[in-house]
Design a protein around this motif. Structure first.
Motif, mmCIF file in Angstrom:
data_model
loop_
_atom_site.group_PDB
_atom_site.id
_atom_site.type_symbol
_atom_site.label_atom_id
_atom_site.label_comp_id
_atom_site.label_asym_id
_atom_site.label_seq_id
_atom_site.Cartn_x
_atom_site.Cartn_y
_atom_site.Cartn_z
ATOM 1 N N ASN A 211 0.773 -1.283 -0.109
ATOM 2 C CA ASN A 211 0.192 0.021 -0.074
ATOM 3 C C ASN A 211 0.799 1.211 0.235
ATOM 4 N N GLN A 212 2.163 1.170 0.866
ATOM 5 C CA GLN A 212 2.894 2.301 0.860
ATOM 6 C C GLN A 212 3.520 2.848 -0.422
ATOM 7 N N MET A 213 3.822 1.569 -1.221
ATOM 8 C CA MET A 213 4.577 1.826 -2.410
ATOM 9 C C MET A 213 3.384 2.432 -3.492
ATOM 10 N N ILE A 214 2.349 1.892 -3.439
ATOM 11 C CA ILE A 214 1.187 2.275 -4.386
ATOM 12 C C ILE A 214 0.944 3.705 -4.055
ATOM 13 N N GLN A 215 0.946 4.145 -2.721
ATOM 14 C CA GLN A 215 0.386 5.637 -2.405
ATOM 15 C C GLN A 215 1.742 6.561 -2.776
ATOM 16 N N LEU A 216 2.917 6.108 -2.961
ATOM 17 C CA LEU A 216 4.063 6.972 -3.192
ATOM 18 C C LEU A 216 4.377 7.154 -4.676
ATOM 19 N N ALA A 217 3.534 5.998 -5.481
ATOM 20 C CA ALA A 217 3.870 6.377 -7.153
ATOM 21 C C ALA A 217 3.267 7.726 -7.787
ATOM 22 N N CYS A 218 4.039 8.101 -8.688
ATOM 23 C CA CYS A 218 3.904 9.287 -9.340
ATOM 24 C C CYS A 218 2.776 9.350 -10.568
ATOM 25 N N SER A 219 2.587 8.264 -10.980
ATOM 26 C CA SER A 219 1.692 7.500 -12.257
ATOM 27 C C SER A 219 0.158 7.371 -11.682
ATOM 28 N N ASP A 220 -0.638 7.089 -12.590
ATOM 29 C CA ASP A 220 -2.153 6.669 -12.027
ATOM 30 C C ASP A 220 -1.861 5.541 -11.257
ATOM 31 N N THR A 221 -2.634 5.171 -10.345
ATOM 32 C CA THR A 221 -2.695 3.859 -9.349
ATOM 33 C C THR A 221 -3.972 3.449 -9.445
ATOM 34 N N PHE A 222 -4.985 3.624 -10.258
ATOM 35 C CA PHE A 222 -6.479 3.371 -9.967
ATOM 36 C C PHE A 222 -6.705 1.608 -10.288
ATOM 37 N N VAL A 223 -5.960 1.209 -11.406
ATOM 38 C CA VAL A 223 -5.721 -0.027 -11.717
ATOM 39 C C VAL A 223 -5.319 -0.789 -10.553
ATOM 40 N N ASN A 224 -4.096 -0.392 -9.922
ATOM 41 C CA ASN A 224 -3.593 -1.271 -8.817
ATOM 42 C C ASN A 224 -4.190 -1.133 -7.535
ATOM 43 N N TYR A 225 -4.942 -0.068 -7.269
ATOM 44 C CA TYR A 225 -5.972 -0.119 -6.092
ATOM 45 C C TYR A 225 -7.222 -1.211 -6.343
ATOM 46 N N LEU A 226 -7.784 -1.053 -7.570
ATOM 47 C CA LEU A 226 -8.827 -1.995 -7.919
ATOM 48 C C LEU A 226 -8.395 -3.460 -7.756
ATOM 49 N N VAL A 227 -7.117 -3.944 -8.153
ATOM 50 C CA VAL A 227 -6.614 -5.246 -8.190
ATOM 51 C C VAL A 227 -6.325 -5.684 -6.715
ATOM 52 N N THR A 228 -5.802 -4.760 -6.058
ATOM 53 C CA THR A 228 -5.620 -5.006 -4.518
ATOM 54 C C THR A 228 -6.739 -5.183 -3.809
ATOM 55 N N CYS A 229 -7.644 -4.193 -3.760
ATOM 56 C CA CYS A 229 -9.016 -4.554 -3.315
ATOM 57 C C CYS A 229 -9.789 -5.853 -3.589
ATOM 58 N N PHE A 230 -9.823 -6.129 -4.940
ATOM 59 C CA PHE A 230 -10.387 -7.325 -5.467
ATOM 60 C C PHE A 230 -9.706 -8.429 -4.781
ATOM 61 N N LEU A 231 -8.105 -8.461 -4.850
ATOM 62 C CA LEU A 231 -7.593 -9.856 -4.423
ATOM 63 C C LEU A 231 -7.614 -9.778 -2.662
#
Length: 289
Positions: free
Chosen positions: A149-169
């Motif tokens: 979660n910390q890595m996704i929050q610190l990303a400079c690019s769009d993280t919508f897909v990452n959050y979606l996949v993380t929440c689903f899994l």
């Protein structure tokens, strides 16, 4: 604490492997859980200790991705082993006459193998999803290890897909496993209540008490990690709950399973007795001319 965790879980593995009476499905899963707990805490604590010793908090991008990958692997594997152990207790109490037929060694091995495969695939998917993100140079992670979660929050690019996949899994693997454990214990409680003998009820409950304690500790601490990071947004509180999650829980597991388990206590006593005998023989041989 790290040494206690490693030593306690190694002793658990040694006790199970050295005693033929403990070569049963329940203790097979327990020894696998101990091994995974060692790996789980070893993904974060050694690096943290090195940073404290060297007075440096630097970690490379490759090292951070690797740490995140292995941490995700072992935390999901821990989760799967707990549900496999819940299924083992469900069969032992609800279907005792068919236990040896159902929990055949090949099925036990298959359950552990499937747990490993799903955990590896899940970890690789998360790692590949993070690798597609772009990061600014010299980022400061408000944690003592590289957490997903910390890595996704610190990303400079769009993280919508990452959050979606993380929440689903998380919902599928974590929520599904928890639902399976709750279902198993609902059936176990129903079977225990249907028993006429008070001694039988106590014996059946005592076989589940240790596993239930570990399950509660695992899910409560993991829930505390994500609630603290989502609600407070405080790096200090999140790090504190993460220490409970990554260090304290694996350290307590061997004690929980051994304190009220006569079989484990007996196996450990025999291991220590055998070690003492071997050491005495070696010392006497050295004294001989």
């Amino acid at each position: 604490m790290y040494l206690i965790t490693v030593l306690g879980n190694l002793l658990m593995i040694l006790a199970v492997s050295s005693d033929p009476h403990l070569h049963t499905p329940m203790y097979f899963f327990l020894s696998n859980l101990s091994f995974v707990d060692i790996c789980f805490t070893s993904t974060t604590v050694p690096k943290m200790l090195v940073n404290i010793q060297m007075q440096s908090k630097v970690i490379t991008y490759e090292g951070c991705i690797t740490q995140m990958c292995f941490f995700t692997l072992f935390v999901v594997l821990d989760n799967f082993l707990l549900i496999v152990m819940a299924y083992d207790r469900f069969v032992a109490i609800c279907h005792p006459l068919h236990y040896t037929v159902i929990m055949h060694p090949w099925l036990c091995g298959l359950l552990v193998l499937v747990s490993w495969v799903i955990s590896i695939l899940n970890s690789l998917l998360h790692s590949l999803m993070v690798l597609r993100l772009s990061f600014c140079t010299d980022l400061e992670i408000p944690h003592f290890f590289c957490e997903l979660n910390q890595m996704i929050q610190l990303a400079c690019s769009d993280t919508f897909v990452n959050y979606l996949v993380t929440c689903f899994l998380v919902g599928l693997l974590g929520g599904g496993s928890l639902a399976g454990i709750l279902y198993s214990y609902s059936k176990i409680v129903s079977s225990i209540r249907a028993m006429s003998s008070a001694q039988g009820k106590y014996k059946a409950f005592s076989t589940c008490a240790s596993h239930l304690s570990v399950v509660s500790l695992f899910y409560l601490t993991s829930l505390g990690v994500y609630l603290s990071s989502a609600v407070t947004h405080s790096s200090q509180s999140s790090a504190t709950t993460s220490v409970m999650y990554t260090v304290v829980t694996p350290m307590l597991n061997p004690f929980i399973y051994s304190l009220r388990n006569k079989d484990i206590k007996g196996a450990l006593e025999r291991v220590f007795r055998l070690t003492g005998i071997r050491r005495t023989i070696i010392l006497r041989l050295k004294k001989c001319p």
